[in-house]
Motif scaffolding. Sequence first.
Motif, PDB file in Angstrom:
ATOM      1  N   PRO A  43       0.823  -1.226   0.000  1.00  0.00           N
ATOM      2  CA  PRO A  43       0.000   0.000   0.000  1.00  0.00           C
ATOM      3  C   PRO A  43       0.850   1.267   0.000  1.00  0.00           C
ATOM      4  O   PRO A  43       0.471   2.266  -0.615  1.00  0.00           O
ATOM      5  CB  PRO A  43      -0.818  -0.128   1.295  1.00  0.00           C
ATOM      6  N   LEU A  44       1.998   1.230   0.691  1.00  0.00           N
ATOM      7  CA  LEU A  44       2.877   2.397   0.733  1.00  0.00           C
ATOM      8  C   LEU A  44       3.329   2.789  -0.668  1.00  0.00           C
ATOM      9  O   LEU A  44       3.354   3.983  -1.017  1.00  0.00           O
ATOM     10  CB  LEU A  44       4.090   2.096   1.617  1.00  0.00           C
ATOM     11  N   PHE A  45       3.670   1.812  -1.482  1.00  0.00           N
ATOM     12  CA  PHE A  45       4.100   2.079  -2.852  1.00  0.00           C
ATOM     13  C   PHE A  45       2.955   2.634  -3.684  1.00  0.00           C
ATOM     14  O   PHE A  45       3.128   3.604  -4.433  1.00  0.00           O
ATOM     15  CB  PHE A  45       4.633   0.791  -3.474  1.00  0.00           C
ATOM     16  N   LEU A  46       1.779   2.051  -3.572  1.00  0.00           N
ATOM     17  CA  LEU A  46       0.638   2.488  -4.376  1.00  0.00           C
ATOM     18  C   LEU A  46       0.215   3.911  -4.022  1.00  0.00           C
ATOM     19  O   LEU A  46      -0.089   4.723  -4.906  1.00  0.00           O
ATOM     20  CB  LEU A  46      -0.530   1.519  -4.180  1.00  0.00           C
ATOM     21  N   ILE A  47       0.224   4.232  -2.724  1.00  0.00           N
ATOM     22  CA  ILE A  47      -0.153   5.588  -2.307  1.00  0.00           C
ATOM     23  C   ILE A  47       0.858   6.609  -2.811  1.00  0.00           C
ATOM     24  O   ILE A  47       0.495   7.678  -3.327  1.00  0.00           O
ATOM     25  CB  ILE A  47      -0.277   5.647  -0.771  1.00  0.00           C
ATOM     26  N   SER A  48       2.146   6.307  -2.662  1.00  0.00           N
ATOM     27  CA  SER A  48       3.179   7.245  -3.103  1.00  0.00           C
ATOM     28  C   SER A  48       3.146   7.439  -4.616  1.00  0.00           C
ATOM     29  O   SER A  48       3.298   8.566  -5.103  1.00  0.00           O
ATOM     30  CB  SER A  48       4.559   6.753  -2.661  1.00  0.00           C
ATOM     31  N   VAL A  49       2.932   6.371  -5.364  1.00  0.00           N
ATOM     32  CA  VAL A  49       2.854   6.490  -6.820  1.00  0.00           C
ATOM     33  C   VAL A  49       1.649   7.340  -7.227  1.00  0.00           C
ATOM     34  O   VAL A  49       1.735   8.164  -8.147  1.00  0.00           O
ATOM     35  CB  VAL A  49       2.787   5.092  -7.472  1.00  0.00           C
ATOM     36  N   ALA A  50       0.528   7.161  -6.541  1.00  0.00           N
ATOM     37  CA  ALA A  50      -0.658   7.964  -6.851  1.00  0.00           C
ATOM     38  C   ALA A  50      -0.403   9.445  -6.591  1.00  0.00           C
ATOM     39  O   ALA A  50      -0.768  10.305  -7.405  1.00  0.00           O
ATOM     40  CB  ALA A  50      -1.846   7.466  -6.033  1.00  0.00           C
ATOM     41  N   LEU A  51       0.222   9.758  -5.453  1.00  0.00           N
ATOM     42  CA  LEU A  51       0.529  11.157  -5.143  1.00  0.00           C
ATOM     43  C   LEU A  51       1.500  11.753  -6.161  1.00  0.00           C
ATOM     44  O   LEU A  51       1.308  12.887  -6.627  1.00  0.00           O
ATOM     45  CB  LEU A  51       1.130  11.254  -3.734  1.00  0.00           C
ATOM     46  N   ILE A  52       2.530  10.996  -6.512  1.00  0.00           N
ATOM     47  CA  ILE A  52       3.518  11.498  -7.468  1.00  0.00           C
ATOM     48  C   ILE A  52       2.885  11.686  -8.844  1.00  0.00           C
ATOM     49  O   ILE A  52       3.193  12.642  -9.568  1.00  0.00           O
ATOM     50  CB  ILE A  52       4.722  10.542  -7.534  1.00  0.00           C
ATOM     51  N   ALA A  53       1.980  10.782  -9.228  1.00  0.00           N
ATOM     52  CA  ALA A  53       1.294  10.921 -10.519  1.00  0.00           C
ATOM     53  C   ALA A  53       0.478  12.211 -10.557  1.00  0.00           C
ATOM     54  O   ALA A  53       0.492  12.943 -11.566  1.00  0.00           O
ATOM     55  CB  ALA A  53       0.400   9.711 -10.775  1.00  0.00           C
ATOM     56  N   VAL A  54      -0.224  12.528  -9.470  1.00  0.00           N
ATOM     57  CA  VAL A  54      -0.990  13.780  -9.409  1.00  0.00           C
ATOM     58  C   VAL A  54      -0.060  14.982  -9.509  1.00  0.00           C
ATOM     59  O   VAL A  54      -0.340  15.964 -10.237  1.00  0.00           O
ATOM     60  CB  VAL A  54      -1.816  13.828  -8.112  1.00  0.00           C
ATOM     61  N   LEU A  55       1.067  14.942  -8.804  1.00  0.00           N
ATOM     62  CA  LEU A  55       2.022  16.050  -8.839  1.00  0.00           C
ATOM     63  C   LEU A  55       2.614  16.229 -10.227  1.00  0.00           C
ATOM     64  O   LEU A  55       2.824  17.370 -10.683  1.00  0.00           O
ATOM     65  CB  LEU A  55       3.132  15.810  -7.815  1.00  0.00           C
ATOM     66  N   LEU A  56       2.896  15.136 -10.919  1.00  0.00           N
ATOM     67  CA  LEU A  56       3.434  15.235 -12.270  1.00  0.00           C
ATOM     68  C   LEU A  56       2.419  15.840 -13.227  1.00  0.00           C
ATOM     69  O   LEU A  56       2.780  16.613 -14.120  1.00  0.00           O
ATOM     70  CB  LEU A  56       3.866  13.853 -12.767  1.00  0.00           C
ATOM     71  N   VAL A  57       1.157  15.509 -13.055  1.00  0.00           N
ATOM     72  CA  VAL A  57       0.109  16.116 -13.890  1.00  0.00           C
ATOM     73  C   VAL A  57       0.013  17.616 -13.595  1.00  0.00           C
ATOM     74  O   VAL A  57      -0.129  18.437 -14.514  1.00  0.00           O
ATOM     75  CB  VAL A  57      -1.238  15.413 -13.654  1.00  0.00           C
ATOM     76  N   LEU A  58       0.095  17.988 -12.316  1.00  0.00           N
ATOM     77  CA  LEU A  58       0.097  19.406 -11.958  1.00  0.00           C
ATOM     78  C   LEU A  58       1.263  20.138 -12.603  1.00  0.00           C
ATOM     79  O   LEU A  58       1.108  21.265 -13.095  1.00  0.00           O
ATOM     80  CB  LEU A  58       0.170  19.558 -10.439  1.00  0.00           C
ATOM     81  N   ALA A  59       2.438  19.509 -12.588  1.00  0.00           N
ATOM     82  CA  ALA A  59       3.623  20.149 -13.147  1.00  0.00           C
ATOM     83  C   ALA A  59       3.552  20.256 -14.673  1.00  0.00           C
ATOM     84  O   ALA A  59       3.980  21.261 -15.250  1.00  0.00           O
ATOM     85  CB  ALA A  59       4.874  19.377 -12.741  1.00  0.00           C
ATOM     86  N   ALA A  60       3.017  19.233 -15.321  1.00  0.00           N
ATOM     87  CA  ALA A  60       2.991  19.218 -16.782  1.00  0.00           C
ATOM     88  C   ALA A  60       1.856  20.054 -17.350  1.00  0.00           C
ATOM     89  O   ALA A  60       2.019  20.698 -18.394  1.00  0.00           O
ATOM     90  CB  ALA A  60       2.879  17.774 -17.279  1.00  0.00           C
TER      91      ALA A  60
END
Length: 316
Positions: free
Chosen positions: A45-62
């Motif tokens: 779960p730790l990996f899935l949560i972190s990947v989800a957060l990073i994916a949202v941040l990457l969309v915000l940045a792009a």
Amino acid sequence: MSDPSALGTAGPIAEAGPDLAAGGEGPDTPRSLGSDAWHDLRRRPLFLISVALIAVLLVLAAFPQLFTSVDPTAGDLSRSRQAPSAQAWFGYDLLGRDVYARTIYGTRVSIIVGVLATTFTLVIGGVFGLLAGFYGGWVDNLVSRVTDVFFGLPFVLGAIVILSTFRESVGGDAVGITSLVVLTMAVLSWPVTMRIMRSAAIAARDQDYVRAARALGAGPARVIWQHMLPNCLAPVLVYATISLGSFIGAEATLSFLGIGLREPVVSWGVMISEARDYLRVAPFLLLFPAAFLAVTVLAFVMLGDAVREAFDPKGR
């Protein structure tokens, strides 16, 4: 009439299923380290949560324009330090600029700085570590002593000296200042990567596949690039996922101290630096960019911890 021995031979293969018959992986087929790590990561779960957060941040940045249509640099002094409202979810800063828009657009600069600093750190430290681990002898001694010198430099003190010395040479150019900050963090941080890569290279150079490549006449460059590098990347990549979040935090620290990024660059560190004098009268100026910064650093640290545990057989 069919040969009974032939039927007896074909039976087990047919029962094993089409994957094994075609040379695929069955349930008992051993997996590689990377495949085994990925199989373990997907259940964390730790990996899935972190990947989800990073994916949202990457969309915000792009694609920041998908989340706000407000110009982050447009200000109106009549709105100075107005509290959050329906018109401005995060309020307005000292110059009347939308804090929400600036926070969204600041994601891009902060992540770009972190990614570039991590990339340069991996390249510099990885190259020196591979050379030191492969050749040993005087090469290893020389690189190790240079590394010790950089290890003795405190990060903040070294950054203050480098940025204060070379800032005038880049002037007020935003790209130049950003590049200088990235290079400063990479120059002061590569020794950790070098030591990790050196340890992995020392362990790999005595393996059978490296000896076989040398016996077949492969040169040093071919042995390092094609045989040692792929087998030494795992521990370095684990460190990279953790250090990326650390570099984003380091950029904010340097900007807060007044030696990092500055206007007109829009980043979380610049926003936090501007809000430090108004914490009591307008705490929201600091709250929102600091919250985004904390979540981003936490996401990359969680990702690094999950990847480290997945690549560590003793931790399973």
